[in-house]
Write a protein that holds these residues in place. Structure first.
Motif, PDB file in Angstrom:
ATOM      1  N   VAL A   1      -5.090 120.727-105.574  1.00 49.63           N
ATOM      2  CA  VAL A   1      -4.903 122.004-105.653  1.00 49.63           C
ATOM      3  C   VAL A   1      -6.503 122.603-105.417  1.00 49.63           C
ATOM      4  CG1 VAL A   1      -5.067 124.085-107.542  1.00 49.63           C
ATOM      5  CG2 VAL A   1      -3.221 122.102-107.509  1.00 49.63           C
ATOM      6  N   THR A   2      -6.641 123.354-104.775  1.00 46.39           N
ATOM      7  CA  THR A   2      -7.969 123.944-104.459  1.00 46.39           C
ATOM      8  C   THR A   2      -7.764 125.548-104.678  1.00 46.39           C
ATOM      9  OG1 THR A   2      -7.262 124.581-102.290  1.00 46.39           O
ATOM     10  CG2 THR A   2      -8.583 122.466-102.591  1.00 46.39           C
ATOM     11  N   CYS A   3      -9.064 125.836-105.205  1.00 46.02           N
ATOM     12  CA  CYS A   3      -9.287 127.328-105.516  1.00 46.02           C
ATOM     13  C   CYS A   3     -10.204 127.856-104.254  1.00 46.02           C
ATOM     14  CB  CYS A   3     -10.093 127.510-106.640  1.00 46.02           C
ATOM     15  SG  CYS A   3      -8.770 127.538-108.276  1.00 46.02           S
ATOM     16  N   PRO A   4     -10.005 129.265-103.836  1.00 47.11           N
ATOM     17  CA  PRO A   4     -10.772 129.735-103.031  1.00 47.11           C
ATOM     18  C   PRO A   4     -12.258 130.309-103.613  1.00 47.11           C
ATOM     19  CG  PRO A   4      -9.371 131.395-103.759  1.00 47.11           C
ATOM     20  CD  PRO A   4      -8.916 130.391-104.293  1.00 47.11           C
ATOM     21  N   PRO A   5     -13.200 130.273-102.797  1.00 47.03           N
ATOM     22  CA  PRO A   5     -14.561 130.561-103.319  1.00 47.03           C
ATOM     23  C   PRO A   5     -14.193 131.964-104.352  1.00 47.03           C
ATOM     24  CG  PRO A   5     -14.924 130.484-100.982  1.00 47.03           C
ATOM     25  CD  PRO A   5     -13.197 130.213-101.513  1.00 47.03           C
ATOM     26  N   PRO A   6     -14.782 131.763-105.497  1.00 50.59           N
ATOM     27  CA  PRO A   6     -14.523 132.989-106.407  1.00 50.59           C
ATOM     28  C   PRO A   6     -15.087 134.210-106.223  1.00 50.59           C
ATOM     29  CG  PRO A   6     -16.149 131.556-107.471  1.00 50.59           C
ATOM     30  CD  PRO A   6     -15.902 131.150-105.991  1.00 50.59           C
ATOM     31  N   SER A   7     -14.425 135.437-106.410  1.00 48.15           N
ATOM     32  CA  SER A   7     -15.122 136.711-106.155  1.00 48.15           C
ATOM     33  C   SER A   7     -16.234 136.894-107.398  1.00 48.15           C
ATOM     34  CB  SER A   7     -13.940 137.854-106.097  1.00 48.15           C
ATOM     35  OG  SER A   7     -13.153 137.720-107.144  1.00 48.15           O
ATOM     36  N   ILE A   8     -16.948 137.284-106.954  1.00 48.26           N
ATOM     37  CA  ILE A   8     -18.466 137.631-108.020  1.00 48.26           C
ATOM     38  C   ILE A   8     -18.271 139.079-108.581  1.00 48.26           C
ATOM     39  CG2 ILE A   8     -20.885 137.597-108.247  1.00 48.26           C
ATOM     40  CD1 ILE A   8     -19.694 135.023-107.429  1.00 48.26           C
TER      41      ILE A   8
ATOM     42  N   PRO B   1     -22.619 126.066-109.622  1.00 51.09           N
ATOM     43  CA  PRO B   1     -23.521 125.420-108.716  1.00 51.09           C
ATOM     44  C   PRO B   1     -23.246 126.306-107.536  1.00 51.09           C
ATOM     45  CG  PRO B   1     -21.527 124.214-108.979  1.00 51.09           C
ATOM     46  CD  PRO B   1     -21.712 125.224-109.817  1.00 51.09           C
ATOM     47  N   LYS B   2     -24.389 126.516-106.632  1.00 51.13           N
ATOM     48  CA  LYS B   2     -24.495 127.243-105.505  1.00 51.13           C
ATOM     49  C   LYS B   2     -23.470 127.104-104.364  1.00 51.13           C
ATOM     50  CE  LYS B   2     -28.041 130.057-106.098  1.00 51.13           C
ATOM     51  NZ  LYS B   2     -27.933 131.181-107.319  1.00 51.13           N
ATOM     52  N   SER B   3     -23.218 126.017-104.164  1.00 49.49           N
ATOM     53  CA  SER B   3     -22.285 125.324-103.240  1.00 49.49           C
ATOM     54  C   SER B   3     -20.840 125.692-103.368  1.00 49.49           C
ATOM     55  CB  SER B   3     -22.308 123.936-102.927  1.00 49.49           C
ATOM     56  OG  SER B   3     -21.871 123.111-104.119  1.00 49.49           O
ATOM     57  N   SER B   4     -20.499 126.057-104.659  1.00 54.86           N
ATOM     58  CA  SER B   4     -19.089 126.297-104.933  1.00 54.86           C
ATOM     59  C   SER B   4     -18.785 127.896-104.553  1.00 54.86           C
ATOM     60  CB  SER B   4     -18.786 126.172-106.557  1.00 54.86           C
ATOM     61  OG  SER B   4     -18.959 124.857-106.849  1.00 54.86           O
ATOM     62  N   ALA B   5     -19.852 128.697-104.268  1.00 54.02           N
ATOM     63  CA  ALA B   5     -19.575 129.853-103.715  1.00 54.02           C
ATOM     64  C   ALA B   5     -18.953 130.168-102.517  1.00 54.02           C
ATOM     65  CB  ALA B   5     -20.845 130.881-104.185  1.00 54.02           C
ATOM     66  N   GLU B   6     -19.398 128.995-101.666  1.00 53.88           N
ATOM     67  CA  GLU B   6     -19.139 129.096-100.014  1.00 53.88           C
ATOM     68  C   GLU B   6     -17.950 128.258 -99.834  1.00 53.88           C
ATOM     69  OE1 GLU B   6     -22.642 127.330 -98.707  1.00 53.88           O
ATOM     70  OE2 GLU B   6     -23.708 128.905-100.015  1.00 53.88           O
TER      71      GLU B   6
ATOM     72  N   VAL C   1     -17.582 127.256-112.586  1.00 56.84           N
ATOM     73  CA  VAL C   1     -18.877 127.871-111.773  1.00 56.84           C
ATOM     74  C   VAL C   1     -19.164 128.763-112.948  1.00 56.84           C
ATOM     75  CG1 VAL C   1     -19.435 129.794-110.235  1.00 56.84           C
ATOM     76  CG2 VAL C   1     -17.913 127.990-109.380  1.00 56.84           C
ATOM     77  N   VAL C   2     -20.638 128.831-112.999  1.00 54.64           N
ATOM     78  CA  VAL C   2     -21.324 129.646-114.249  1.00 54.64           C
ATOM     79  C   VAL C   2     -21.833 130.937-113.653  1.00 54.64           C
ATOM     80  CG1 VAL C   2     -22.911 129.724-116.134  1.00 54.64           C
ATOM     81  CG2 VAL C   2     -21.716 127.749-115.408  1.00 54.64           C
ATOM     82  N   LEU C   3     -21.556 132.040-114.227  1.00 53.07           N
ATOM     83  CA  LEU C   3     -22.104 133.326-113.728  1.00 53.07           C
ATOM     84  C   LEU C   3     -23.146 133.961-114.513  1.00 53.07           C
ATOM     85  CD1 LEU C   3     -18.430 134.695-112.922  1.00 53.07           C
ATOM     86  CD2 LEU C   3     -20.191 134.069-111.398  1.00 53.07           C
ATOM     87  N   ASP C   4     -23.863 134.698-114.050  1.00 53.71           N
ATOM     88  CA  ASP C   4     -24.872 135.437-115.105  1.00 53.71           C
ATOM     89  C   ASP C   4     -24.680 137.056-114.617  1.00 53.71           C
ATOM     90  OD1 ASP C   4     -27.052 135.058-116.652  1.00 53.71           O
ATOM     91  OD2 ASP C   4     -28.322 134.138-115.399  1.00 53.71           O
ATOM     92  N   CYS C   5     -25.395 137.728-115.376  1.00 61.02           N
ATOM     93  CA  CYS C   5     -25.434 139.150-115.258  1.00 61.02           C
ATOM     94  C   CYS C   5     -26.952 139.498-114.605  1.00 61.02           C
ATOM     95  CB  CYS C   5     -25.121 139.968-116.378  1.00 61.02           C
ATOM     96  SG  CYS C   5     -23.344 139.894-116.967  1.00 61.02           S
TER      97      CYS C   5
END
Ligand code: NAG
Ligand code: NAG
Ligand code: NAG
Ligand code: NAG
Ligand code: NAG
Length: 345
Positions: free
Chosen positions: A140-147, A156-161, A170-174
């Motif tokens: 199973v794969t997930c597309p890059p998350p929408s921020i 990690p930055k790479s997971s965005a692409e 993936v960890v998000l910050d405000c």
């Protein structure tokens, strides 16, 4: 004239005697067909057994001729189901089956984190082939998350692409001034989507109020935002009740509202008291008063048992209550033993 009925009867009787017996309906064999199928056969008549579609026998079809005895020969034909290719292994999944043969089906399921690429069930067909290509289990794969708005990617930055796999996080910050509502960590689920995204909302706090007998410092801005800090202090002889530093929190309030508490005047002229485990003269030690929150222990006499015990007193915002058992000595009563010098009870 001879009646036709009689002719028929006679010819029937003669037939039985001269031409031998008829064969009965042939025995049925599993998964096979008899051609032609009748209730009886004349001697010399032929039948053939053949396996039904999906079944085979070694040696193929069987032919028999009805003998004069009227008894079919022993038939050794055995029709067996056609066997399909082995399908018992599915990487990252499991296979449910009874047999890989006509007309059975085989069911496939994949482990969590994998999805079935192909059909969930295949049937073994009459021709010994599977009804569908055998499936496989693909990750199973997930597309890059929408921020979310006002959010940034922490790691990690790479997971965005790149696309992510099941259980990747993936960890998000405000952005500054924005507080997060929801979980900062999102996870790629077995459905190929991300767990619920958090929200970043702008948060403002009111200016903190100055405490009585004290002061508060905060950034010299027009607006105070989430995570801004303020520090508190008190005028001399006052003690801060609460933390020195407070922070603007996500619901627009400060983490605390400290106040300044007054110190106490010493409540007796003279006494030996326990302070932090040591005997001290109250009049010397607390010349300038006791600070809010400080605790001392007074010595009291137990007259009957001729010994002493202690009772605590605490300075609370300018007030301290002397224990009732404490008796202050007149300064001229020098011959009396002070309670603090007596044997402890
Ligand atoms: C395959 O799945 C079908 C439908 O769920 C079920 O009826 C059948 O019993 C299963 N076969 C096996 C071998 O588990
Ligand atoms: C699905 O299966 C086909 C055939 O086996 C294969 O070519 C294809 O790459 C698979 N798809 C994925 C996403 O793995
Ligand atoms: C995907 O990840 C790899 C290795 O982590 C990296 O080299 C690549 O730049 C990333 N982005 C894309 C779009 O492939
Ligand atoms: C946030 O999500 C992570 C990963 O899904 C999970 O382990 C953690 O328990 C969650 N935290 C809270 C406070 O829900
Ligand atoms: C992910 O997909 C599953 C199945 O389609 C759905 O039930 C679930 O609500 C989705 N989750 C999110 C956070 O959208």
């Amino acid at each position: 004239m001879i009646s036709p009925v009689l002719v028929l009867l006679v010819s029937f009787l003669c037939h039985c005697v001269t031409a031998g017996r008829t064969c009965p309906k042939p025995k049925e064999l599993p998964f096979s067909t008899v051609v032609p199928l009748k209730l009886s056969y004349e001697p010399g008549e032929q039948i053939s057994y053949s396996c039904n579609l999906g079944y085979v026998s070694r040696g193929g079809m069987r032919k028999f001729t009805c003998p004069l005895t009227g008894m079919w020969p022993i038939n050794t034909l055995k029709c067996q189901p056609r066997v399909c290719p082995f399908a018992g292994i599915l990487e990252h999944g499991s296979v449910r089956y009874t047999a890989f043969e006509y007309p059975n089906s085989v069911n496939f399921t994949c482990n969590k984190g994998f999805y079935l690429n192909g059909t969930a069930s295949v049937k073994c067909m009459e021709d010994g082939r599977w009804s569908h290509p055998l499936p496989n289990c693909s990750p199973v794969t997930c597309p890059p998350p929408s921020i979310p708005n006002f959010a940034t990617l922490k790691l990690p930055k790479s997971s965005a692409e790149n696309s992510s796999f099941y259980q990747d996080t993936v960890v998000l910050d405000c952005l500054p001034h924005y507080a997060m509502f929801g979980n900062d960590t999102i996870r790629c689920t077995e459905h190929g989507n991300w767990t619920e995204l958090p929200e970043c909302r702008e948060v403002k706090c009111p200016f903190p109020t100055r405490p009585d007998n004290g002061f508060v410092n905060h950034p010299a801005n027009h607006v105070l935002y989430y995570k801004d800090k303020a520090t508190y202090g008190c005028h001399e002889t006052y003690v801060l009740d609460g933390p020195e530093e407070v922070e603007c929190e996500k619901f627009g309030t400060w983490s605390a509202s400290p106040t300044c508490k007054a110190s106490c005047k010493i409540p007796v002229k003279k006494a030996v008291v326990l302070y932090k485990g040591e005997k001290v003269n109250i009049q010397d030690k607390f010349k300038n008063g006791m600070l809010h929150g400080e605790i001392i222990s007074f010595f009291c006499k137990d007259k009957e048992r001729k010994c002493s015990y202690t009772e605590d007193a605490q300075c609370l915002n300018g007030n301290i209550e002397v224990p009732k058992c404490f008796k202050e000595h007149s300064s001229w009563a020098f011959w009396k033993t002070d309670a603090s010098d007596k044997q402890p009870c």
